[in-house]
Enzyme design. Structure first.
Site, PDB file in Angstrom:
ATOM      1  CG  HIS A 196       1.776   7.477  12.084  1.00 39.21           C
ATOM      2  ND1 HIS A 196       2.544   7.991  11.072  1.00 39.21           N
ATOM      3  CD2 HIS A 196       2.609   7.311  13.141  1.00 39.21           C
ATOM      4  CE1 HIS A 196       3.790   8.112  11.497  1.00 39.21           C
ATOM      5  NE2 HIS A 196       3.853   7.717  12.753  1.00 39.21           N
TER       6      HIS A 196
ATOM      7  N   GLY B 149      11.419   9.008 -10.170  1.00 40.11           N
ATOM      8  CA  GLY B 149      10.091   8.576 -10.578  1.00 40.11           C
ATOM      9  C   GLY B 149       9.220   9.688 -11.117  1.00 40.11           C
TER      10      GLY B 149
ATOM     11  CG  HIS C  76       1.476   4.062  -7.604  1.00 37.76           C
ATOM     12  ND1 HIS C  76       0.320   3.444  -7.194  1.00 37.76           N
ATOM     13  CD2 HIS C  76       2.103   3.163  -8.417  1.00 37.76           C
ATOM     14  CE1 HIS C  76       0.252   2.227  -7.714  1.00 37.76           C
ATOM     15  NE2 HIS C  76       1.326   2.033  -8.467  1.00 37.76           N
ATOM     16  N   PRO C  77      -1.333   6.095  -8.259  1.00 34.47           N
ATOM     17  CG  PRO C  77      -2.451   5.145 -10.081  1.00 34.47           C
ATOM     18  CD  PRO C  77      -1.107   5.551  -9.606  1.00 34.47           C
TER      19      PRO C  77
ATOM     20  CB  ALA D 125       1.443   2.902  -4.010  1.00 35.93           C
ATOM     21  N   GLY D 126       0.583   6.311  -3.659  1.00 39.75           N
ATOM     22  CA  GLY D 126       1.119   7.621  -3.283  1.00 39.75           C
ATOM     23  C   GLY D 126       2.587   7.778  -3.629  1.00 39.75           C
TER      24      GLY D 126
END
Lengths: 303, 303
Positions: free
Chosen positions: A84, A165, A170-171, A173-174
């Site tokens: 997915h 943001g 985020h490294p 968590a994307g």
């Protein structure tokens, strides 16, 4: 009318490590003052889980923030594979008005929570569907194009700057996609024919993408166990495209092939209002009000 | 499923002195921990008022006892006249299961409250309908025959000894009839003809008394303002004789006269379940469960 009910259906990127899914769900369930967890469904191929929660604004807010906290500690997308498409560890969080809340309330909630997620977790947030801030960002598939791996490049395009943001992923968590949409009803209609081509033709007649009803997605499916064909439908706005109208079109299209509707099913949950609307139509009620329903009257503020 | 809801519809013998009705209703409303007052309707000709309350067992018990207390202080049947037959100051109190309570629960409640009323207020109590202790005492009309004025004589007949309380009437309050029954839905169906004879014929086709459906009472009425005829129906057990079945019979009987159903109405309140059953029928759902309704799922005890 009634107590406030907002549904939220967060999707997060873990469907294989059972203990991780369990730990996340338990943490969400234990959120003080949080929403009710109504359903958890994990898919191993997708490597993804979907939670269904419902509660008032305060409850869903607390539960969703708790979910982010827990997921960010346990999921690293750099090690994640699945069928997915996904952009983030907490991939997508829609808010859905069910009772005592409007779409505008859910849009506001999505924006407030998006802002808070970005500030607390340094995760970039895109707003989608009814909460989108630009037309090209309405569609989840467009936002998600390129997936987690493509984010560093995509985010350099000013058209894809996040709504909240940092302007880089985020490294681990994307990025997350948060928004508001109407309730989705999974509605399947079974035909007394094994010919899936007939179900396919009917699906094309009713669905928006090929000229049908605006808030209807559909495809034909063979129910080989029962020797029946099925029109499998997602009703994406039952208030504007109601169940009864889609069923009546299916009956009339099926009759053209000498085929009958033998039954239907609703998969998962359905808002009460969607069924009351069907009763209202078929009983030919004049000037019916949902506050005539005893349970609704009882839920109204004091008499 | 869900929170317990019991409806109760006490009838008391005052519909003319507004200040008396108001004082009684206010007292009932103010009952600590009592049920919700959903409706008050007074009739001057009948000289009678009907309250609709709903709540859990504890709530309806508290409210009904409070009603007796207040009515006994304010109504004296020795000075009461009205068109509607009556046996007592608090004339009749049915309890109706709506959600999370069975008919057996309501029968038990009727008997317990009957016993308490007799003990606290020295009012003889007859149990009726589902709570009746003998077949000849099921029917309210039979119990009420002779009315308040005939009670001293009637109560000497051992067949009419009360179920609880003294074997003579309360001097000012007579006797009370307490019992349990199913929810009554007032359902009217409008026909595109001014001929009331056609509505009358259809009423005879659907009602129990002339060979129709078991839990259906009906008559034909002229809606002169709209130039329509109406089949006016009391559905006295919508679980066993559902709305959709009665409507479909009406449609087919009407067609025999070249007449169509132009609409219908529900007067007053209707339990959610009665409308879900209509949606279930007309949508041809297979294996539908009321716990698929989001609001019901939320009301279920903890997940």
């Amino acid at each position: 009318v009634a107590k406030q009910i907002i549904e939220t259906v967060p999707n997060f990127s873990e469907g294989r490590r059972e203990e991780v899914v369990r730990a996340i769900v338990e943490a969400v369930r234990a959120t003080p003052g949080g929403a009710r967890v109504l359903d958890v469904s994990s898919d191993v191929d997708h490597n993804r889980s979907v939670l269904t929660l419902a509660g008032d604004e305060k409850g869903v807010r607390a539960s969703v923030l708790r979910l982010f906290e827990e997921v960010l500690q346990r999921i690293d997308l750099r090690n994640h594979q699945g069928e997915h498409p996904r952009l983030g560890a907490v991939d997508v969080v829609p808010f859905v008005p069910v009772a005592g809340a409007s779409m505008a309330d859910c849009v506001k909630l999505a924006r407030e929570i998006g802002e808070e997620v970005a500030a607390r977790f340094e995760v970039p947030v895109y707003l989608y569907e009814e909460a989108a801030t630009a037309e090209h960002r309405r569609n989840l598939a467009e936002i998600r194009k390129g997936e987690f791996e493509g984010l560093p490049k995509k985010m350099k395009d000013p058209r894809w700057a996040p709504d909240f943001g940092p302007d880089r992923p985020h490294p681990s968590a994307g990025a997350s996609v948060i928004g508001a949409r109407e309730f989705l009803i999974a509605f399947n209609v079974n035909l007394d024919t094994p010919q899936v081509q007939i179900a396919d033709k009917i699906a094309r007649a009713i669905r928006h993408s090929s000229g049908g009803m605006r808030y209807c997605k559909a495809m034909g499916v063979a129910l080989s166990g029962r020797q029946l064909a099925q029109v499998s439908i997602n009703m994406v706005n039952f208030k504007k495209t109601p169940l009864h109208r889609v069923l009546e079109i299916i009956k009339s299209e099926a009759a053209r092939y000498g085929v009958n509707v033998v039954g239907s099913e609703i998969v998962g949950l359905v808002p009460n209002e969607a069924l009351l609307a069907a009763a209202d139509f078929y009983l030919r009620l004049e000037e019916f009000s949902v506050s005539q329903v005893l349970e609704n009257r009882l839920a109204e503020p004091g008499t």
